[in-house]
Write an enzyme that holds these catalytic residues in place. Structure first.
Site, short mmCIF file in Angstrom:
data_model
loop_
_atom_site.label_atom_id
_atom_site.label_comp_id
_atom_site.label_asym_id
_atom_site.label_seq_id
_atom_site.Cartn_x
_atom_site.Cartn_y
_atom_site.Cartn_z
N LYS A 197 0.84 -1.20 0.00
CA LYS A 197 0.00 0.00 0.00
C LYS A 197 0.87 1.24 0.00
O LYS A 197 1.93 1.29 0.63
CB LYS A 197 -0.90 0.00 1.24
CG LYS A 197 -1.86 -1.18 1.31
CD LYS A 197 -2.96 -1.07 0.28
CE LYS A 197 -3.98 -2.18 0.46
NZ LYS A 197 -5.06 -2.10 -0.53
N HIS A 328 -10.28 -8.27 -7.93
CA HIS A 328 -10.04 -7.84 -6.56
C HIS A 328 -10.59 -8.86 -5.55
O HIS A 328 -11.75 -9.23 -5.62
CB HIS A 328 -10.74 -6.48 -6.35
CG HIS A 328 -10.84 -6.07 -4.92
ND1 HIS A 328 -12.03 -6.05 -4.22
CD2 HIS A 328 -9.89 -5.64 -4.05
CE1 HIS A 328 -11.80 -5.62 -2.99
NE2 HIS A 328 -10.53 -5.37 -2.85
MG MG Z 1 -6.81 -2.43 -4.07
#
Ligand code: MG
Length: 398
Positions: A197, A328
């Site tokens: 991230k 996803h």
């Molecule tokens: Mg994502």
């Protein structure tokens, strides 16, 4: 339909029971909906938490749907919600599930339309279709089980394993030492790639973290980043350029999920591939990304777009445009869909949902292997039953 000839009936005794014009006789007899709450081991944060838009994630709400036909065929599916929305999905599913009773379970596309229009007043995207997703996936699971085929084979597979990358090691809630430790462990265990991230208030912190991961894993190992819609257009362009030497396999959600034009400009400006789509909740929303050349990797989520029937439409549109695909979350469903996509995709390895099922997926040489079990290849676990907070049934079990 013309009546079957005696020779055809001899070859397929099932047809003897069919009246002309009637392709099948089996009908949906029972539908059970369950809402389960899956706790996460540690609270999870991405860029949306850093900016105060969302709370750290502590649990995932799962909407299960189990369907049985009069002849005893069975299938189950699920969709999910993170943070709010689980009870709403359950409530919507509960209101419309009776539309399935007495229907031919094979007519999945028609049943999707029927369920959608039953609740179309609240829209044909978002929570309304996420409630349908669990039922739609259950019907696909049933169809594949009935054919005694893994879902990937029922759809028509291009491969029997899919490149797999892991996300769980790189959350913003983890200090860099922890991220590096988990990246090293994942690589040792044979994962095909990792995603970390980004989207910190200071992009220099992101760059330092990515550089550290790249240095640890070497130049050739697949590494991606995910900004979770944190940046505006100038920031995405600037950070994207700074990340070019990192040889990332993509930059995910650099911009707001609905900014199809912004993503298109970024994709044209950078060599690093652009990926997005996980937050979109209909085929129509994905079509905006596809027709605007917004992405290199499209990232649909079958649970969010309304199930497998809708996901297949996105696959067809994306393939026509020459896009790559990396769905996803929910690898238990997406592994099969990835196996059936013509262009070599990536499947996202998330172990969060593993306690919900008795079976686990195998990763071998960086690839997740399509299970050789019928349907999706999973059984709902006792633990998932124990986490169930509400159930609702329609019809009767045979
Ligand atoms: Mg994502």
């Amino acid at each position: 339909m013309t009546a079957p000839t005696p020779a055809t009936i001899a070859a397929n005794p099932l047809m003897a029971r069919l009246a002309p014009g009637e392709a099948t006789t089996d009908r949906i007899a029972w539908v059970k909906l369950s809402l389960a709450v899956l706790p996460l081991k540690t609270p999870i944060s991405d860029a949306k938490v850093l900016t105060g838009r969302q709370k750290p994630l502590t649990e995932v709400a799962i909407l299960f749907c189990e369907i049985e036909s009069a002849n005893g065929a069975f299938g189950h599916g699920f969709s999910y919600s993170k943070r709010a929305g689980g009870p709403g999905m359950f409530a919507h599913a509960k209101e419309i599930a009776n539309n399935l009773i007495g229907e031919d379970p094979n007519d999945i596309a028609r049943l999707w339309e029927k369920l959608c229009w039953a609740g179309a007043s609240v829209g044909r995207s978002g929570l309304a279709v996420q409630a349908i997703a669990a039922m739609d996936i259950a019907l696909w699971d049933m169809k594949a089980r009935r054919a005694n085929l893994p879902l990937a084979k029922l759809l028509g597979a291009h491969r029997d394993s899919v490149r797999a990358y892991n996300t769980s090691g790189g959350f913003l809630s983890s200090p860099i030492e922890e991220v590096l430790e988990s990246c090293a462990r994942l690589k040792d265990k044979g994962i095909g790639g990792v995603k970390i991230k980004v989207g910190q208030p200071d992009p220099m912190v992101d760059l330092a973290r990515v550089e550290a991961v790249r240095k640890l894993l070497g130049d050739a190992f697949p590494v991606a980043v995910d900004a979770n819609q944190q940046w505006d257009r100038p920031t995405a362009a600037r950070v994207g350029r700074a990340l070019e030497p990192m040889n990332l396999f993509w930059i995910e959600e650099p911009l707001d999920a609905y900014d199809a034009e912004g993503h298109a400009r970024l994709a044209a400006a950078l060599d690093t591939p652009i990926a997005t789509g996980e937050m979109l909740t209909s085929v129509a929303e994905h079509f905006e990304l596809i027709r605007n050349d917004s992405v290199d990797f499209i990232q649909p989520d079958a649970g969010r777009v309304g199930g497998i029937t809708q996901f297949l439409k996105i696959m067809a549109l994306a393939d026509f445009k020459g896009l790559k695909m990396a769905p996803h979350f929910a690898m238990e469903i997406h592994l099969h869909l990835c196996a059936a996509y013509p262009r070599e995709p990536w499947v996202e390895h998330f172990d969060w949902l593993e306690p919900l099922f008795d079976e686990t997926l195998e990763i071998r040489d960086g690839r997740m292997v399509v299970p050789n079990r019928p349907g999706l290849g999973f059984t709902i676990s006792d633990q998932a039953r124990a986490w169930t907070v509400a159930t609702h049934e329609e019809g009767k079990r045979g």
